[in-house]
Write an enzyme that holds these catalytic residues in place. Structure first.
Site, mmCIF file in Angstrom:
data_model
loop_
_atom_site.group_PDB
_atom_site.id
_atom_site.type_symbol
_atom_site.label_atom_id
_atom_site.label_comp_id
_atom_site.label_asym_id
_atom_site.label_seq_id
_atom_site.Cartn_x
_atom_site.Cartn_y
_atom_site.Cartn_z
ATOM 1 N N LYS A 23 0.861 -1.183 0.000
ATOM 2 C CA LYS A 23 0.000 0.000 0.000
ATOM 3 C C LYS A 23 0.897 1.233 0.000
ATOM 4 O O LYS A 23 1.794 1.360 0.843
ATOM 5 C CB LYS A 23 -0.875 -0.020 1.253
ATOM 6 C CG LYS A 23 -1.677 1.264 1.480
ATOM 7 C CD LYS A 23 -2.625 1.086 2.646
ATOM 8 C CE LYS A 23 -3.337 2.373 2.986
ATOM 9 N NZ LYS A 23 -4.416 2.202 3.951
ATOM 10 N N THR A 24 0.663 2.119 -0.958
ATOM 11 C CA THR A 24 1.451 3.341 -0.993
ATOM 12 C C THR A 24 0.588 4.474 -1.524
ATOM 13 O O THR A 24 -0.617 4.315 -1.693
ATOM 14 C CB THR A 24 2.736 3.145 -1.832
ATOM 15 O OG1 THR A 24 3.594 4.276 -1.636
ATOM 16 C CG2 THR A 24 2.448 3.004 -3.312
#
Ligand code: R5P
Length: 292
Positions: free
Chosen positions: A205-206
């Site tokens: 997740k970014t």
């Protein structure tokens, strides 16, 4: 250490070429995993679109009851038909999600700080793998502070989660943390996402950024994009659209859903982009029409 002197080759992300190790499974980087891992990943990533809408409401683990999440028991029933995965702490899941919920669960497994600390980067792996198994979660999520004071601890947490997840076929979601002073550039996200994937996370997740397509191309597992601070709905839909266009396999969005005046419609509009190939304009029309 690798010798970085004299590097002459320019980076090439081969943006025109799809990922080459898909096998017969729809999740990037998962072709060589076992059945249990694939089953859980298929609960997260829709086999038809290959994508996911994750609803993140794990903020309470360090922020307490933020605006919009004061009453999970009231919010969640409005939203669960419109998302694929709930991302939450075990406390929120056990108390506020009915056990007959049949979609994906991403269990927040790291913690150790609160908004009262200046430096949030010192965490522990707070959930036993046995409890993740008892709750039959589809992945465990670990916050990872690359470049921050607590980098070593968070890499230790991530590595332990990957070791335990591998033992019991539970995928790991590595979350790129951005502290107050950490940059949100493509260079930083390329570094952080790749480190997290190489340490064994199955999903990363970014945040969305310029040159996001290069970040996604260089990451050998699926990226889900975080929502971040609340934006006007139209801007959040634009960001979601550009993320999917840039190679993200989903959104893992919190405040841009639960702080909307129309959380369920917003989640539905995100879903149209993620699963139905809507443009941001079409999704905005959908949103505007539904709230009339
Ligand atoms: C990351 O720090 C946590 O998972 C957050 O609770 C979550 O990602 C925040 O979601 P959003 O930024 O979309 O509100």
């Amino acid at each position: 250490m690798a010798d970085l002197e004299g590097l002459k080759v320019e980076k090439n992300y081969y943006l025109d070429k799809p990922f080459g190790v898909e096998g017969n499974f729809h999740v990037k980087g998962a072709a060589n995993l076992d059945w249990g891992m694939k089953k859980r990943l298929a609960n997260i990533f829709n086999p038809k679109s290959g994508n996911t809408v994750m609803f993140a409401f794990d903020h309470g683990y360090f922020m307490g009851s933020v605006s919009g999440l004061e009453r999970l028991d009231i919010l969640l029933p409005k939203l669960i038909d419109h998302v694929d995965v709930l991302m939450a702490t075990r406390g929120a899941l056990r108390t506020c999600v009915k056990p007959d919920f049949r979609k994906g669960i991403a269990l927040r497994a790291s913690s150790g700080s609160s908004m009262l600390n200046d430096d949030l980067s010192h965490e522990i792996l707070a959930v036993d793998i046995e409890d993740a198994i008892r709750m039959d979660v589809d992945c465990i999520a670990v916050q990872t502070f690359i470049g921050a004071d607590g980098q070593l601890e968070s890499i230790d947490n991530l590595s332990k989660a990957v070791n335990l997840g591998s033992r019991y076929s539970i995928p790991v979601l590595g979350v790129v943390a951005v502290g107050k002073n950490m940059e949100r550039t493509d260079q930083y996200f390329k570094l952080a996402t790749r480190i997290i994937a190489e340490l064994g996370a199955n999903i990363v997740k970014t945040y969305y950024c310029d040159k996001f397509e290069e970040v996604a191309a260089a990451c050998p597992v699926p990226i889900v994009v975080a929502g971040g601070k609340k934006l006007p709905e139209r801007e959040a839909l634009e960001m979601a659209y550009h993320s999917i266009q840039g190679g993200a396999r989903g959104l893992d969005m919190g405040r841009n859903i639960f702080q909307s005046y129309h959380p369920a419609v917003m989640a539905g509009a995100i879903g149209k982009i993620v699963h139905k190939k809507f443009t941001d304009k079409e999704a905005w029309e959908y949103y505007s029409d539904k709230i009339k």
